[in-house]
Design an enzyme around this catalytic site. Structure first.
Site, PDB file in Angstrom:
ATOM      1  N   THR A  44      47.917  45.529  32.493  1.00  0.00           N
ATOM      2  CA  THR A  44      47.740  44.984  31.235  1.00  0.00           C
ATOM      3  C   THR A  44      46.172  44.401  31.233  1.00  0.00           C
ATOM      4  OG1 THR A  44      48.928  43.091  32.041  1.00  0.00           O
ATOM      5  CG2 THR A  44      50.013  44.742  30.399  1.00  0.00           C
ATOM      6  N   ASP A  45      45.711  43.902  32.383  1.00  0.00           N
ATOM      7  CA  ASP A  45      44.275  43.274  32.208  1.00  0.00           C
ATOM      8  C   ASP A  45      43.248  43.872  31.912  1.00  0.00           C
ATOM      9  OD1 ASP A  45      44.198  45.119  34.531  1.00  0.00           O
ATOM     10  OD2 ASP A  45      43.343  43.496  35.992  1.00  0.00           O
ATOM     11  N   ALA A 140      47.273  46.946  50.743  1.00  0.00           N
ATOM     12  CA  ALA A 140      48.850  46.931  50.474  1.00  0.00           C
ATOM     13  C   ALA A 140      48.987  46.580  49.073  1.00  0.00           C
ATOM     14  CB  ALA A 140      49.269  45.858  51.376  1.00  0.00           C
ATOM     15  N   SER A 145      40.773  42.754  48.605  1.00  0.00           N
ATOM     16  CA  SER A 145      39.554  42.845  47.707  1.00  0.00           C
ATOM     17  C   SER A 145      39.077  41.473  47.066  1.00  0.00           C
ATOM     18  CB  SER A 145      39.305  43.837  46.982  1.00  0.00           C
ATOM     19  OG  SER A 145      40.373  44.000  45.970  1.00  0.00           O
ATOM     20  N   ASP A 189      42.804  39.921  39.592  1.00  0.00           N
ATOM     21  CA  ASP A 189      42.885  39.674  41.063  1.00  0.00           C
ATOM     22  C   ASP A 189      41.917  38.452  41.394  1.00  0.00           C
ATOM     23  OD1 ASP A 189      44.545  42.006  40.945  1.00  0.00           O
ATOM     24  OD2 ASP A 189      43.301  43.132  42.451  1.00  0.00           O
TER      25      ASP A 189
END
Ligand code: ADP
Ligand code: MG
Length: 399
Positions: A44-45, A140, A145, A189
């Site tokens: 959704t980002d 994972a 990152s 993130d």
């Protein structure tokens, strides 16, 4: 930056030793940033929608020393060789042309890309040596990152006196990942890694970048969040991820809106009429997932974590059937956790591998973990890595 970032002492020691091997000296400072788990709100980002990630206890540490020239050198316990360039060279290395590999080893494009993006944003730095160590599992789906970007960005922001706030540093990390590494990821993130808070998930509006901490209260409720790392490696930079993004863009265009954020559940019947089945199912995932994020935030606030299980399960089904980004290992993780009594479970992260999460009673950890491992063995899959996480602090300075 906040003080006490609570990085594992062993990770700090590994970063510090690597820096000592490189320079023979102690760091001027140590900064760190965490990986993240997304509680709900997947893909959704980049559709300008809603996500609800939280920072995890696993972190990447950057031990940094000043140099007396205008060069930047990055080293990682993860890589064989350090990479060194002149600061002025950064502008010739990046942005990486679309579709090609970075002009430096890929891992080095994350920290060097951050340095480049900070300079692009006006920071006028001096030469540095940066030694990186991490206890975030790489590849994972836990965003090693964003952790490497957040640790590097926090360090250079302070040392170079760039004065950027946490949201601006998240944007710097994203720019490095998009333009230096060449991975077309959204902002989730980096925001989770920069803004995480103990015991809270970050309710993020990816359009406005408004971020609100929402208490999850798992520990108080006697619950735990299990991460099941399938060890099937995913890669954002390739195939499926780009293809899903393209489908979402096509869907938005057909609906006549800037992004799928602007499509509601009530619009879905019309969507079904005007687009092909595959595009429609991609759209339906995004639209219903946005609604599930809103429902999860409301449920957490009104009824607590124990009440969000069905939303997690519905999210997984939507990713498996409509967005088609699950793999058999992730489905097995979710199904076996639920069969062993988990309150809810879903794959988390971009998909095509990576990890699943399960919300469980804290005292059921051994039972659910064993059941998941047994199900993997019975299917002939490699043994998953299973551990619990609690929502934790975002980027900060350790020393
Ligand atoms: P994820 O973010 O889910 O772990 P990504 O593919 O987005 O997976 O990022 C993983 C990549 O980030 C690695 O392949 C490596 O290039 C880089 N990376 C992450 N952590 C480190 C580290 N500590 N040192 C060097 N490179 C790292
Ligand atoms: Mg990543």
């Amino acid at each position: 930056m906040s003080a006490a970032a609570n990085t594992a002492p062993e990770t700090i020691l590994r970063a510090t030793s690597l820096l000592a091997d490189l320079t023979g000296s102690a760091p001027e400072g140590i900064w760190s940033a965490p990986g993240r788990v997304n509680l709900i709100g997947e893909h959704t980002d980049y559709n300008d929608g809603f996500v609800l990630p939280f920072a995890i206890p696993h972190r990447t540490a950057a031990a940094v020393a000043r140099r007396d020239d205008d060069r930047i050198r990055v080293a990682s316990t993860f890589a064989d060789e350090p990479v060194e360039v002149a600061l002025d060279e950064l502008g010739t290395l990046f942005p990486t042309p679309t579709g090609s590999s970075p002009r430096v080893p890929e891992w080095a494009a994350y920290p060097l890309g951050v340095a480049w993006a900070l300079r692009e944003a006006g920071a006028d730095g001096f030469g540095v040596d940066i030694a990186l160590a991490s206890d975030v599992p790489v590849g994972a789906g836990l965003s090693s990152s964003a952790a490497i970007e957040g640790a590097t960005a926090s360090a250079l922001n302070e040392l170079w006196d760039a004065g950027l706030d946490r949201t601006a540093l998240a944007r710097i990390g994203r720019r490095a990942e998009n333009e230096a590494v060449g991975a077309p990821t959204g902002i989730m993130d980096q925001m989770a890694s920069m803004l995480g808070e103990p015991d809270a998930a970050i309710f993020l509006d990816c359009r406005s970048l408004d971020a609100v901490p929402v208490p999850v209260g798992v520990v108080d409720a006697g619950l735990a969040i299990l991460v099941i790392d399938t060890r099937v490696s995913h890669s954002h930079a390739t195939g499926g991820y780009r293809e899903r993004r393209a489908s979402c863009e096509r869907g938005a265009e057909l609906m006549g809106v800037p992004s799928l954020r602007d499509v509601s559940v009530d619009d879905l019947p019309r969507a079904a009429e005007i687009m092909d089945d595959v595009t429609f199912r991609r759209v339906r995932h995004i639209v219903t997932e946005n609604q599930r994020v809103l429902d999860t935030v409301r449920t957490l606030r009104e009824r607590g974590a124990r009440a969000i299980g069905d939303l997690l399960v519905a999210s997984h089904a939507s990713m498996r059937d409509d967005f088609e980004i699950s793999v058999p290992e992730l489905d097995t993780a979710v199904e076996s956790a639920l069969a062993a009594g988990a309150i809810g479970a879903r794959m988390t992260g971009g998909g095509f591998g990576g990890a699943a999460i399960a919300l469980i009673e804290a005292d059921a950890e051994a039972r659910v973990s064993d059941a998941v491992r047994a199900a993997f063995a019975a299917s002939g899959f490699a043994e998953p890595t299973v551990f619990t996480v609690v929502p934790s602090a975002g980027a900060g300075r350790d020393a």
